[in-house]
Design a protein around this motif. Structure first.
Motif, short mmCIF file in Angstrom:
data_model
loop_
_atom_site.label_atom_id
_atom_site.label_comp_id
_atom_site.label_asym_id
_atom_site.label_seq_id
_atom_site.Cartn_x
_atom_site.Cartn_y
_atom_site.Cartn_z
N ALA A 1 35.19 41.80 47.61
CA ALA A 1 34.03 41.93 48.49
C ALA A 1 34.45 42.31 49.91
N THR A 2 35.52 41.68 50.40
CA THR A 2 35.98 41.96 51.76
C THR A 2 36.51 43.37 51.88
N MET A 3 37.34 43.78 50.93
CA MET A 3 37.89 45.13 50.94
C MET A 3 36.78 46.17 50.91
N LEU A 4 35.76 45.93 50.09
CA LEU A 4 34.66 46.87 49.96
C LEU A 4 33.87 46.97 51.27
N MET A 5 33.57 45.83 51.89
CA MET A 5 32.79 45.83 53.12
C MET A 5 33.55 46.50 54.27
N ILE A 6 34.82 46.20 54.39
CA ILE A 6 35.61 46.80 55.48
C ILE A 6 35.75 48.31 55.27
N ALA A 7 36.00 48.73 54.04
CA ALA A 7 36.14 50.16 53.76
C ALA A 7 34.83 50.91 53.99
N LEU A 8 33.72 50.26 53.72
CA LEU A 8 32.42 50.91 53.89
C LEU A 8 32.00 51.01 55.34
N PHE A 9 32.33 50.00 56.13
CA PHE A 9 31.79 49.94 57.49
C PHE A 9 32.84 50.08 58.60
N ALA A 10 34.12 49.95 58.27
CA ALA A 10 35.14 50.02 59.32
C ALA A 10 36.18 51.11 59.08
N GLY A 11 36.48 51.43 57.82
CA GLY A 11 37.50 52.43 57.55
C GLY A 11 38.60 51.89 56.67
N PRO A 12 39.59 52.73 56.33
CA PRO A 12 40.61 52.34 55.36
C PRO A 12 41.76 51.51 55.94
N GLU A 13 41.93 51.53 57.27
CA GLU A 13 43.13 50.92 57.85
C GLU A 13 43.25 49.42 57.57
N LEU A 14 42.16 48.70 57.66
CA LEU A 14 42.21 47.24 57.56
C LEU A 14 41.58 46.71 56.29
N ALA A 15 41.29 47.57 55.32
CA ALA A 15 40.60 47.13 54.10
C ALA A 15 41.42 46.12 53.30
#
Length: 268
Positions: free
Chosen positions: A119-133
């Motif tokens: 869930a965290t990886m998906l949310m970060i990738a969707l709204f912040a980008g790939p760097e911190l997913a």
């Protein structure tokens, strides 16, 4: 699970280049796992965060080469990986035990870790980008699992003396990663800690302070100083490591040359 999956994902996200397998596998071997099984477990665990490894480097490079939108690539990769972040921990549980027997008690724990990471990886990738997913996924999965265990057992895990100091290198690593991921400066039309050199109609982007190698080196030195190592000892360790790397590269080159020779002239 925490070592192979969550800690491995942390190493993959901030460093990549084999650290996600080498370090967790060594820890598992120290804990009593068979070396081959430890290697298999960590390799399988790394199949999920590797797409966002090295601070999203594979996605970023793919976007630059193909000129596809970085956000779109991150979205599709995260959506594809989300279910595997649940299935892979279950597979790791079977691999660790060697069979399906006796895994029922550990399934809730594994699902907690996998679902939090997914869930965290998906949310970060969707709204912040790939760097911190993968980075945030690994940290949230560990923190959430510790909180879950506290609720279940009503006991807070006691941190042994010196653990915080031992983990200082990784704490510094996380701080540097977050500090170097600042938004673009509109006036300069570039991100901080990067150099965008214009050459005619083209430009060369130099990530002088955000590449995994630089961040690992700086955090390792600062962590060593926190652990009260002298500059002399740090310098000696660096020199010995450089000599070993050079020896391995020379040895690999000789082996490659020998294989090419056998390929051209046969085994005689």
């Amino acid at each position: 699970m925490i070592i192979a999956f969550s800690l491995g994902a942390f190493f993959e996200s901030v460093a990549g280049f084999g650290t996600a397998v080498a370090i967790p596998a060594a820890i598992l071997i120290t804990l009593g796992f068979d070396p081959v099984r430890a290697a298999v477990i960590t390799l399988v665990a790394n199949s999920v965060p590797v797409a966002f490894g090295g601070l999203g480097l594979p996605i970023v490079v793919l976007s630059r080469i193909t000129e596809l939108n970085l956000a779109v690539l991150s979205h599709y990769v995260a959506i594809q990986l989300a279910p595997f972040a649940l299935f892979v921990p279950l597979a790791l549980l079977v691999l660790a035990r060697g069979s399906f027997k006796g895994i029922s008690k550990s399934v809730p724990d594994v699902l907690i870790i996998g679902s939090l990471f997914s869930a965290t990886m998906l949310m970060i990738a969707l709204f912040a980008g790939p760097e911190l997913a993968a980075l945030t996924g690994s940290l949230v999965s560990v923190g959430g699992y510790v909180l879950y265990r506290k609720i279940i057992t009503k006991k807070w895990p006691v941190m042994p003396k010196g653990v915080l100091t031992a983990f200082s290198t990784y704490i510094i690593l996380l701080v540097i990663v977050l500090a170097t991921r600042l938004p673009k400066i509109p006036a300069l039309d570039q991100y901080p800690f990067t150099l965008n050199i214009k050459i005619g109609v083209h430009s060369v982007l130099i990530d002088w302070a955000t590449t995994p190698g630089t961040i690992l080196f700086v955090s390792a030195v600062i962590g060593a100083l926190i652990q009260k190592l002298s500059f002399r000892r740090i310098s000696v360790s660096l020199w010995v490591t450089a000599k070993k790397n050079r020896a391995w590269r020379v040895d690999d080159s000789l082996h490659c040359s020998a294989r090419k020779s056998r390929g051209v002239f046969g085994n005689h």
